[in-house]
Enzyme design. Structure first.
Site, PDB file in Angstrom:
ATOM      1  N   LYS A 281      18.229  -5.739   6.255  1.00 45.00           N
ATOM      2  CA  LYS A 281      17.040  -6.361   5.676  1.00 45.00           C
ATOM      3  C   LYS A 281      16.592  -5.623   4.412  1.00 45.00           C
ATOM      4  CE  LYS A 281      12.628  -5.337   7.081  1.00 45.00           C
ATOM      5  NZ  LYS A 281      11.600  -5.138   6.093  1.00 45.00           N
ATOM      6  N   ASN A 282      16.455  -4.306   4.515  1.00 44.40           N
ATOM      7  CA  ASN A 282      15.843  -3.583   3.398  1.00 44.40           C
ATOM      8  C   ASN A 282      16.770  -3.451   2.187  1.00 44.40           C
ATOM      9  OD1 ASN A 282      13.436  -3.479   4.712  1.00 44.40           O
ATOM     10  ND2 ASN A 282      13.680  -1.382   5.470  1.00 44.40           N
TER      11      ASN A 282
ATOM     12  N   CYS B 203       4.163  -4.754   6.685  1.00 44.29           N
ATOM     13  CA  CYS B 203       3.617  -4.152   7.906  1.00 44.29           C
ATOM     14  C   CYS B 203       2.449  -3.236   7.573  1.00 44.29           C
ATOM     15  CB  CYS B 203       4.694  -3.354   8.619  1.00 44.29           C
ATOM     16  SG  CYS B 203       5.998  -4.379   9.307  1.00 44.29           S
TER      17      CYS B 203
ATOM     18  N   ARG C 211      -0.386   2.274   1.698  1.00 45.34           N
ATOM     19  CA  ARG C 211       0.958   2.110   1.114  1.00 45.34           C
ATOM     20  C   ARG C 211       0.829   2.023  -0.412  1.00 45.34           C
ATOM     21  NH1 ARG C 211       4.802  -1.692   4.854  1.00 45.34           N
ATOM     22  NH2 ARG C 211       6.372  -0.576   3.680  1.00 45.34           N
ATOM     23  N   PRO C 212       0.492   3.161  -1.052  1.00 48.02           N
ATOM     24  CA  PRO C 212       0.289   3.133  -2.505  1.00 48.02           C
ATOM     25  C   PRO C 212       1.588   2.837  -3.258  1.00 48.02           C
ATOM     26  CG  PRO C 212       0.244   5.397  -1.684  1.00 48.02           C
ATOM     27  CD  PRO C 212       0.350   4.503  -0.487  1.00 48.02           C
TER      28      PRO C 212
ATOM     29  N   ASP D 141      11.581   4.044  10.819  1.00 53.84           N
ATOM     30  CA  ASP D 141      11.752   2.673  11.319  1.00 53.84           C
ATOM     31  C   ASP D 141      12.414   2.626  12.701  1.00 53.84           C
ATOM     32  OD1 ASP D 141      10.532   1.802   9.049  1.00 53.84           O
ATOM     33  OD2 ASP D 141      12.360   1.190   8.024  1.00 53.84           O
TER      34      ASP D 141
ATOM     35  N   ARG E 126      10.409 -11.404  11.005  1.00 55.67           N
ATOM     36  CA  ARG E 126      10.579 -11.005   9.605  1.00 55.67           C
ATOM     37  C   ARG E 126      11.828 -10.163   9.427  1.00 55.67           C
ATOM     38  NH1 ARG E 126       6.468  -7.448   7.863  1.00 55.67           N
ATOM     39  NH2 ARG E 126       8.112  -7.114   6.376  1.00 55.67           N
TER      40      ARG E 126
HETATM   41  N1  EPU Z   1       4.405   6.470  -1.349  1.00 51.39           N
HETATM   42  C1  EPU Z   1       3.465   6.868  -2.252  1.00 51.39           C
HETATM   43  N2  EPU Z   1       3.486   6.289  -3.495  1.00 51.39           N
HETATM   44  C2  EPU Z   1       4.397   5.340  -3.842  1.00 51.39           C
HETATM   45  C3  EPU Z   1       5.348   4.933  -2.901  1.00 51.39           C
HETATM   46  C4  EPU Z   1       5.330   5.513  -1.651  1.00 51.39           C
HETATM   47  O1  EPU Z   1       2.629   7.726  -1.969  1.00 51.39           O
HETATM   48  O2  EPU Z   1       4.341   4.869  -4.986  1.00 51.39           O
HETATM   49  C5  EPU Z   1       4.434   7.103  -0.007  1.00 51.39           C
HETATM   50  C6  EPU Z   1       4.152   6.105   1.122  1.00 51.39           C
HETATM   51  O3  EPU Z   1       2.765   5.967   1.343  1.00 51.39           O
HETATM   52  C7  EPU Z   1       4.899   6.740   2.289  1.00 51.39           C
HETATM   53  C8  EPU Z   1       6.108   7.416   1.619  1.00 51.39           C
HETATM   54  O4  EPU Z   1       5.756   7.547   0.243  1.00 51.39           O
HETATM   55  O5  EPU Z   1       4.102   7.732   2.864  1.00 51.39           O
HETATM   56  C9  EPU Z   1       7.408   6.659   1.719  1.00 51.39           C
HETATM   57  O6  EPU Z   1       7.224   5.313   1.308  1.00 51.39           O
HETATM   58  P1  EPU Z   1       8.415   4.433   0.722  1.00 51.39           P
HETATM   59  O7  EPU Z   1       8.052   4.040  -0.659  1.00 51.39           O
HETATM   60  O8  EPU Z   1       9.708   5.145   0.949  1.00 51.39           O
HETATM   61  O9  EPU Z   1       8.335   3.160   1.651  1.00 51.39           O
HETATM   62  P2  EPU Z   1       8.512   1.644   1.236  1.00 51.39           P
HETATM   63  O10 EPU Z   1       9.509   1.532   0.146  1.00 51.39           O
HETATM   64  O11 EPU Z   1       7.192   0.993   1.075  1.00 51.39           O
HETATM   65  C10 EPU Z   1      10.550   1.235   2.806  1.00 51.39           C
HETATM   66  C11 EPU Z   1      10.886   0.257   3.893  1.00 51.39           C
HETATM   67  C12 EPU Z   1      10.066   0.570   5.141  1.00 51.39           C
HETATM   68  C13 EPU Z   1      10.354   2.003   5.583  1.00 51.39           C
HETATM   69  C14 EPU Z   1      10.094   2.974   4.417  1.00 51.39           C
HETATM   70  C15 EPU Z   1      10.483   4.409   4.731  1.00 51.39           C
HETATM   71  C16 EPU Z   1      11.431  -1.716   2.615  1.00 51.39           C
HETATM   72  C17 EPU Z   1      11.076  -3.095   2.219  1.00 51.39           C
HETATM   73  N3  EPU Z   1      10.572  -1.096   3.426  1.00 51.39           N
HETATM   74  O12 EPU Z   1       9.158   1.057   2.555  1.00 51.39           O
HETATM   75  O13 EPU Z   1      10.552  -0.312   6.137  1.00 51.39           O
HETATM   76  O14 EPU Z   1       9.525   2.348   6.661  1.00 51.39           O
HETATM   77  O15 EPU Z   1      10.847   2.554   3.260  1.00 51.39           O
HETATM   78  O16 EPU Z   1      11.821   4.498   5.071  1.00 51.39           O
HETATM   79  O17 EPU Z   1      12.480  -1.210   2.244  1.00 51.39           O
HETATM   80  C18 EPU Z   1      10.503  -1.659   8.032  1.00 51.39           C
HETATM   81  O18 EPU Z   1      11.616  -2.095   7.686  1.00 51.39           O
HETATM   82  O19 EPU Z   1       9.998  -1.882   9.172  1.00 51.39           O
HETATM   83  C19 EPU Z   1       9.739  -0.853   7.081  1.00 51.39           C
HETATM   84  C20 EPU Z   1       8.438  -0.641   7.185  1.00 51.39           C
END
Ligand code: EPU
Length: 419
Positions: free
Chosen positions: A22-23, A117, A122-123, A306, A398
Site C-alpha cells: 500500500k505505502n 489514520c 502528523r506535521p 505499523d 483502506r
Molecule cells: N514528522 C514530522 N514532520 C514531518 C513529517 C513527519 O515531525 O514533516 C514526524 C511524524 O509526526 C512522525 C515521524 O516524523 O512522528 C515519522 O513520520 P513519517 O513522515 O515517517 O510518517 P508518514 O509518512 O506520515 C508513513 C506511513 C505510515 C507509517 C509511517 C511510519 C504512508 C502513506 N504512511 O507515514 O503508515 O506509520 O510512515 O513508518 O506511507 C499505515 O500504513 O498504517 C501508516 C500509518
C-alpha cells in the site's frame, strides 16, 4: 453498517499470498504525474486508497485503463488542472505526494490538508522545508495547501526528522529539478526504494535510496513507456506472521521479501516462535505460549510502528509482562482499550504500554480506531474464545486487500455482515 464477525479460537494454518505494498503504491500513483506519457503498473493492492487515488488522477486529466484488478495503464500526457479535488484528497494521508509530483510537473498545486489514520500530530513541516529549499513557495491556509514554483533547483536538504513521507515527497519534487538534490537523514523503508526504482525505470536518476543519503540528479523528462510491478507489502506479510504466532498456527506466507521482515523475524524467534526463511516466502509457526518481550518501534530497519498493534495482540497472550515503547506516533495505543474489552490486561501511559500476559482472550464487540488497529482486532478475534464483532471497517479496507477472504482461506471463521 458493516461489521466483521469472527468466531474463535482458530489456529491459522495454510498458505497466504501477500499483495503489493500500500505505502509504495500510494506514492507510485502520484509519481506517474512526472511522466509525460504512458506507463503500466502491476501488483497494485486492491484496496480503497488505490481506487481513490486513481479517481483523483483521473480528475486531474490522467487516462486510466484497468488491465485487471491489480494493474493499470495510465496516460498522464494531458494534465488539465492543478487543483486536486478537496473532498477526495482529505480522505487519506498520501494525497500529499501530489504536492511534490505536481510542483515538478506543472509548477503548481492546490490540495486539501491530508487525512489518514488519527495517530496523533502528523506535521508536514519537513515536506514544506524541502519544497521551499528547492525554490517553491508554499502556503497553508483554510485547510488547503498551495505550492508554486517557477523552476525547482536541486540543493542539499537535511531532514531534521527521519520521515517516510517527506523523503518520498522531496524525491518526487527533485526528479525534474535543475541540478542535483541530496537528501540527508533520509528514511530507508522498502517503499522508498520501490518508489525510487519506479522513477528510475521511467527515466529518473536517483541513487542511494535505502540508505540515509539519497542523491537525485535532475533530468529533463521522464519518458515512461515501461511496466513496473509494486514491491510486496512488508506490513501485510508481518501481519500474517504475527497472526500465526498469536493463534499458535502454522502459515506459509508467499510473495514477500524476507529481508524486509528481519526485525519481525528476530522478535518472533526471541519470544519462542519458529521462522523458516525461504527468500521469497516465509513459514511461521508457534506451538506454545509466547514469552514476554520488550519492543521499541523505530524507522526501518527497526521494528515498524505499523506492526505494533498486531504485536500487541501477541504480547497480550504472552507469558509474563511485556513493554512496548512507541517512538513514532503519539496515539497508537487506542487499540489497547479494545483488547482490554476482550480480556487483555494492558495499561498504556503516553507512548509506553505494559502488557500483563493473559492465557486467553474472549470475544467482544470492538471498534477499529485505525488501519493497523483493525488488523490487530482481526487477529485477536481469531485467537479469542467466542464471537468478536469488529466495527469501523473502513479503516481496514483502506489498506488490506480482501482481509476476510485471506483469513478465511487459512481457517478463520470470519464473515462480513451488513447490519
Ligand atoms: N514528522 C514530522 N514532520 C514531518 C513529517 C513527519 O515531525 O514533516 C514526524 C511524524 O509526526 C512522525 C515521524 O516524523 O512522528 C515519522 O513520520 P513519517 O513522515 O515517517 O510518517 P508518514 O509518512 O506520515 C508513513 C506511513 C505510515 C507509517 C509511517 C511510519 C504512508 C502513506 N504512511 O507515514 O503508515 O506509520 O510512515 O513508518 O506511507 C499505515 O500504513 O498504517 C501508516 C500509518
Amino acid at each position: 453498517m458493516e461489521k466483521l464477525v469472527v468466531k474463535g479460537p482458530t489456529p491459522l494454518k495454510g498458505e497466504v499470498t501477500i499483495s503489493g505494498a500500500k505505502n509504495a503504491a500510494v506514492a507510485i500513483l502520484p509519481a506517474t504525474l512526472l511522466i509525460d506519457g504512458v506507463c503500466t503498473i502491476e501488483n497494485l493492492p486492491n484496496i480503497s486508497d488505490i481506487k481513490i487515488y486513481c479517481t483523483i488522477l483521473e480528475k486531474l486529466g490522467a487516462k486510466i485503463t484497468w488491465n485487471n484488478e491489480h494493474s493499470i495503464t495510465i496516460d498522464t500526457s494531458n494534465i488539465t488542472t492543478t487543483k486536486a479535488p478537496l473532498d477526495l484528497t482529505s480522505k487519506f494521508r498520501a494525497s500529499y505526494y501530489m504536492i511534490g509530483a505536481m510542483l515538478s510537473r506543472k509548477g503548481e498545486i492546490e490540495v486539501g490538508m491530508p487525512g489518514g489514520c488519527k495517530l496523533g500530530a502528523r506535521p508536514i513541516d519537513q515536506h514544506i522545508k524541502g519544497f521551499e529549499l528547492l525554490g517553491a513557495n508554499v502556503t497553508v491556509e483554510k485547510g488547503k495547501i498551495y505550492a508554486k514554483a517557477k523552476k525547482l533547483k536541486g540543493c542539499p536538504i537535511y531532514m531534521d526528522i527521519v520521515s517516510v513521507g517527506a523523503t518520498i515527497n522531496v524525491m518526487l519534487s527533485a526528479v525534474l529539478a535543475k541540478g542535483t538534490t541530496i537528501i540527508d537523514n533520509a528514511a530507508k523503508e522498502p517503499h522508498i526504494v520501490d518508489v525510487a526504482n519506479f522513477l528510475n525505470t521511467m527515466g529518473a536518476d536517483i541513487r542511494g535510496a535505502g540508505t540515509d543519503v539519497i542523491k537525485i540528479n535532475g533530468v529533463e523528462k521522464l519518458k515512461g513507456n515501461a511496466t513496473y510491478s509494486v514491491v510486496p507489502d512488508q506490513i501485510e506479510a508481518g501481519t500474517f506472521m504475527l497472526a500465526a504466532v498469536a493463534t499458535r498456527g502454522d502459515l506459509l506466507i508467499k510473495n514477500c521479501i524476507t529481508k524486509h521482515l528481519e526485525s519481525i523475524t528476530a522478535k518472533i524467534i526471541e519470544i519462542g516462535g519458529n521462522v523458516e526463511d525461504n527468500g521469497d516466502s516465509i513459514r511461521v509457526w508457534c506451538t506454545k505460549r509466547p514469552n514476554r518481550a520488550t519492543i521499541k518501534t523505530l524507522p526501518y530497519p527497526g521494528f515498524p510502528t505499523d506492526l505494533q498493534p498486531q504485536m500487541g495482540v501477541v504480547l497480550s497472550l504472552a507469558n509474563g509482562t511485556s513493554t512496548i515503547n512507541e517512538s513514532i506516533w503519539d496515539s497508537r495505543f487506542q487499540y489497547t482499550e479494545e483488547l482490554n474489552k476482550m480480556g487483555a490486561k494492558i495499561t498504556a501511559h503516553g507512548k509506553t504500554a505494559f502488557f500483563e500476559g493473559v492465557k486467553k482472550l474472549y470475544g467482544a464487540p470492538v471498534y477499529s480506531s485505525d488501519l493497523r488497529a483493525g488488523a490487530a482486532l482481526v487477529i485477536a478475534g481469531t485467537a479469542a474464545e467466542g464471537e468478536t464483532e469488529i466495527y469501523n471497517l473502513e479503516h481496514i479496507d483502506r489498506g488490506y486487500e480482501n482481509i476476510e477472504e485471506k483469513f478465511r482461506k487459512i481457517g478463520a471463521k470470519i464473515e462480513r455482515v451488513t447490519e
